[in-house]
Design a protein around this motif. Sequence first.
Motif, PDB file in Angstrom:
ATOM      1  N   ASP A 171     -39.522 103.203  93.717  1.00  0.00           N
ATOM      2  CA  ASP A 171     -40.769 103.157  94.509  1.00  0.00           C
ATOM      3  C   ASP A 171     -40.644 102.483  95.839  1.00  0.00           C
ATOM      4  O   ASP A 171     -40.211 101.394  95.912  1.00  0.00           O
ATOM      5  N   ILE A 172     -41.290 103.009  96.579  1.00  0.00           N
ATOM      6  CA  ILE A 172     -41.192 102.536  98.315  1.00  0.00           C
ATOM      7  C   ILE A 172     -42.713 102.900  98.787  1.00  0.00           C
ATOM      8  O   ILE A 172     -43.028 103.924  98.921  1.00  0.00           O
ATOM      9  N   GLN A 173     -43.051 101.772  99.175  1.00  0.00           N
ATOM     10  CA  GLN A 173     -44.519 101.676  99.555  1.00  0.00           C
ATOM     11  C   GLN A 173     -44.469 101.252 101.204  1.00  0.00           C
ATOM     12  O   GLN A 173     -43.959 100.266 101.421  1.00  0.00           O
ATOM     13  N   GLU A 174     -45.162 101.921 101.963  1.00  0.00           N
ATOM     14  CA  GLU A 174     -45.195 101.493 103.467  1.00  0.00           C
ATOM     15  C   GLU A 174     -46.742 101.311 103.618  1.00  0.00           C
ATOM     16  O   GLU A 174     -47.831 102.119 103.429  1.00  0.00           O
ATOM     17  N   HIS A 175     -46.747  99.880 104.280  1.00  0.00           N
ATOM     18  CA  HIS A 175     -48.141  99.549 104.607  1.00  0.00           C
ATOM     19  C   HIS A 175     -48.398  99.448 105.934  1.00  0.00           C
ATOM     20  O   HIS A 175     -47.461  99.463 106.907  1.00  0.00           O
ATOM     21  N   GLN A 228     -38.358 101.515 112.661  1.00  0.00           N
ATOM     22  CA  GLN A 228     -37.914 102.436 111.663  1.00  0.00           C
ATOM     23  C   GLN A 228     -36.467 102.574 111.503  1.00  0.00           C
ATOM     24  O   GLN A 228     -36.192 102.581 110.244  1.00  0.00           O
ATOM     25  N   GLN A 229     -35.749 102.771 112.188  1.00  0.00           N
ATOM     26  CA  GLN A 229     -34.456 102.728 112.036  1.00  0.00           C
ATOM     27  C   GLN A 229     -33.668 101.677 111.311  1.00  0.00           C
ATOM     28  O   GLN A 229     -32.902 101.702 110.468  1.00  0.00           O
ATOM     29  N   THR A 230     -34.149 100.493 111.689  1.00  0.00           N
ATOM     30  CA  THR A 230     -33.726  99.237 111.133  1.00  0.00           C
ATOM     31  C   THR A 230     -34.239  99.021 109.542  1.00  0.00           C
ATOM     32  O   THR A 230     -33.170  98.939 108.633  1.00  0.00           O
ATOM     33  N   SER A 234     -41.085  95.052 116.164  1.00  0.00           N
ATOM     34  CA  SER A 234     -40.344  95.401 117.368  1.00  0.00           C
ATOM     35  C   SER A 234     -41.080  95.914 118.530  1.00  0.00           C
ATOM     36  O   SER A 234     -42.195  96.363 118.451  1.00  0.00           O
ATOM     37  N   SER A 235     -40.590  95.892 119.571  1.00  0.00           N
ATOM     38  CA  SER A 235     -41.134  96.582 120.914  1.00  0.00           C
ATOM     39  C   SER A 235     -41.056  98.064 120.889  1.00  0.00           C
ATOM     40  O   SER A 235     -41.730  98.844 121.443  1.00  0.00           O
ATOM     41  N   PHE A 292     -45.297  96.799 114.148  1.00  0.00           N
ATOM     42  CA  PHE A 292     -45.029  96.059 113.167  1.00  0.00           C
ATOM     43  C   PHE A 292     -44.875  97.139 111.640  1.00  0.00           C
ATOM     44  O   PHE A 292     -45.924  97.761 111.650  1.00  0.00           O
ATOM     45  N   ILE A 293     -43.788  97.148 110.941  1.00  0.00           N
ATOM     46  CA  ILE A 293     -43.814  97.948 110.054  1.00  0.00           C
ATOM     47  C   ILE A 293     -43.361  97.149 108.686  1.00  0.00           C
ATOM     48  O   ILE A 293     -42.490  96.359 108.912  1.00  0.00           O
ATOM     49  N   ASN A 294     -43.896  97.510 107.687  1.00  0.00           N
ATOM     50  CA  ASN A 294     -43.584  96.708 106.488  1.00  0.00           C
ATOM     51  C   ASN A 294     -43.562  97.838 105.249  1.00  0.00           C
ATOM     52  O   ASN A 294     -44.091  98.643 105.374  1.00  0.00           O
ATOM     53  N   ARG A 295     -42.449  97.373 104.241  1.00  0.00           N
ATOM     54  CA  ARG A 295     -42.541  98.280 103.034  1.00  0.00           C
ATOM     55  C   ARG A 295     -42.080  97.499 101.730  1.00  0.00           C
ATOM     56  O   ARG A 295     -41.869  96.302 102.113  1.00  0.00           O
TER      57      ARG A 295
END
Length: 91
Positions: free
Chosen positions: A87-91, A67-69, A60-61, A3-6
């Motif tokens: 500003d881009i914050q990654e959580h 990350q690419q998406t 994603s699996s 799980f990735i969020n920004r």
Amino acid sequence: MFFINRVLSFKIYDSYSLKDKRSTVKSLIKRIHNRYNVSIAEVGEQDMLNVSKIGIAITSSSQLIAQQTLDAVIEEIEARYEIEIFDIQEH
């Protein structure tokens, strides 16, 4: 599962009213959600005239694909809309 969020904060150049801003942000959100199937929503600065903050999340699996998406989403936002991401914050 990964799980990735920004959270992106950006300035909208062609916004002279809240109506202009909301139109741009709604268009951006709808287009990105439909094209990339990511969760996306305005998460802050709703009452600012030409500044917005949106959150984007993907599950994603594969961490690489997630990350690419997200990288592709940010590139498309910068290329397609008259905005400046400051500003881009990654959580």
